[in-house]
Design an enzyme around this catalytic site. Structure first.
Site, PDB file in Angstrom:
ATOM      1  N   GLU A  43     -26.442 -28.213 -25.456  1.00 21.10           N
ATOM      2  CA  GLU A  43     -27.989 -27.892 -25.861  1.00 21.10           C
ATOM      3  C   GLU A  43     -28.106 -26.250 -25.191  1.00 21.10           C
ATOM      4  O   GLU A  43     -27.827 -26.214 -24.146  1.00 21.10           O
ATOM      5  CB  GLU A  43     -28.864 -28.897 -24.885  1.00 21.10           C
ATOM      6  CG  GLU A  43     -30.423 -28.724 -25.259  1.00 21.10           C
ATOM      7  CD  GLU A  43     -31.208 -29.660 -24.302  1.00 21.10           C
ATOM      8  OE1 GLU A  43     -32.430 -29.853 -24.874  1.00 21.10           O
ATOM      9  OE2 GLU A  43     -30.765 -30.126 -23.350  1.00 21.10           O
ATOM     10  N   LYS A 117     -36.313 -31.544 -31.451  1.00 21.58           N
ATOM     11  CA  LYS A 117     -36.136 -32.575 -30.428  1.00 21.58           C
ATOM     12  C   LYS A 117     -37.547 -33.455 -30.184  1.00 21.58           C
ATOM     13  O   LYS A 117     -38.516 -32.965 -30.211  1.00 21.58           O
ATOM     14  CB  LYS A 117     -36.059 -31.864 -29.305  1.00 21.58           C
ATOM     15  CG  LYS A 117     -35.734 -32.840 -28.041  1.00 21.58           C
ATOM     16  CD  LYS A 117     -35.516 -32.027 -26.763  1.00 21.58           C
ATOM     17  CE  LYS A 117     -35.035 -32.962 -25.556  1.00 21.58           C
ATOM     18  NZ  LYS A 117     -34.293 -31.951 -24.438  1.00 21.58           N
ATOM     19  N   CYS A 154     -30.743 -34.349 -25.964  1.00 22.94           N
ATOM     20  CA  CYS A 154     -30.601 -34.378 -24.692  1.00 22.94           C
ATOM     21  C   CYS A 154     -31.474 -35.610 -24.498  1.00 22.94           C
ATOM     22  O   CYS A 154     -30.991 -36.889 -24.633  1.00 22.94           O
ATOM     23  CB  CYS A 154     -31.132 -33.163 -23.962  1.00 22.94           C
ATOM     24  SG  CYS A 154     -30.625 -33.384 -21.985  1.00 22.94           S
TER      25      CYS A 154
END
Length: 307
Positions: A43, A117, A154
């Protein structure tokens, strides 16, 4: 038999942005040399993980738009040269807002689209809500040259709903670019084993391999430091670890899967067939719909209604 070789790479990051991209490109070349066709990158590899510092408006200068993004251009050219699929995460500026975004680059260098995200943490050492708006793309899957992939970023990897949604949409592999390391509180100082266990559960529950790439090393951000525990890993479709990196070294790990065999596993073990979607309404609320259920339970019965 439909085999695919996948890789996860973990590298260190400094404040030299070009050097970080070059280091990542070198790792991708090494992965391709080992036969990898899909490579999971960590990331936000262009810079140190700036969210570890106290929130500061200065870091917004790191953000870039999608158009004419030099890192995406570089990685697209590399993907086309090597014939590999790359999810490339970057700090996206979009009008007046900012996202933590993955550009999904196919093996011919084309950008198939973007994923923003969805789950944004706000904890000591992970102050992402200050910088990123929650993603508005929804979960997506990507029909690449080598496989159908789902990509989360993540914090997304901790949520089984994310993995299941991508599996239901047809993913054959799940990829998670990651930045995770030590925690500021002693009682939760090392989450590595918990982190791996949660994600291995996604593989087992959805009967598909998972590839996770984490950064490694100690980064200086502002007045503090953050140490990342590497440990990038790949699981098979039953959640077993088939490749794992060390905690402190830059490295590449690879594994090969027969996607037809994995698909047969999903037929043979009918976890998807036996889902009870009529019972899953509590998943659509933050509190499990408890208030709604109580109101329904306590409502007065109609005169013709039997107990």
């Amino acid at each position: 038999m439909r085999e695919v070789t996948v890789a996860a790479v973990q590298t260190t990051c400094t404040w030299d942005r070009e050097q970080n991209v070059e280091r990542t490109c070198a790792a991708v070349r090494e992965a391709a040399r080992r036969g990898a066709q899909i490579v999971c990158l960590q990331e936000l590899f262009e810079t140190p993980y700036f969210c570890a510092d106290q929130p500061s408006p200065d870091y917004f200068d790191l953000a870039r738009g999608r158009r004419d993004n030099p890192t995406i251009t570089t990685m697209a050219a590399l993907a086309a040269e090597l014939g590999v699929v790359l999810p490339v995460t970057f700090f996206e500026r979009a009008g007046q807002v900012f996202f933590n975004t993955a550009a999904i680059i196919d093996a011919d260098g084309s950008v198939l689209g973007y994923y923003r995200k969805s789950h944004i943490p706000d904890d000591p050492g992970y102050s992402e809500k200050y910088y990123f708006s929650p993603g508005d793309t929804g979960f997506r899957v990507w029909h690449t040259k080598h496989a159908v992939i789902g990509v989360g970023i993540c914090w997304d990897q901790w949520f089984p709903e994310c993995a299941r949604a991508m599996a239901l949409m047809g993913a054959e592999l799940l990829l998670y670019p990651t930045a995770i390391g030590d925690e500021p509180t002693p009682e939760s100082a090392d989450t590595r084993d918990h982190w791996q266990t949660v994600i291995r559960g996604h593989a087992a529950a959805n009967l598909m391999p998972v590839i996770v790439a984490n950064r490694v090393g100690t980064e200086e951000v502002g007045s503090g430091t953050q140490t990342y525990y590497g440990s990038s890993f790949i699981t098979d479709e039953q959640g077993a670890l088939v490749a794992a990196a060390e905690r402190v070294q830059e490295t590449v790990v690879t594994a090969t899967f027969d996607l037809d065999r994995c698909a047969w596993r999903r037929v043979e073990t009918p976890l998807f067939r036996d889902r009870r979607v009529d019972l899953y309404a509590p998943l659509l609320s933050l509190d499990g719909g408890e208030n709604t259920r109580m109101e329904t339970t306590n409502a007065p019965r109609r005169r013709d209604e039997h107990p």
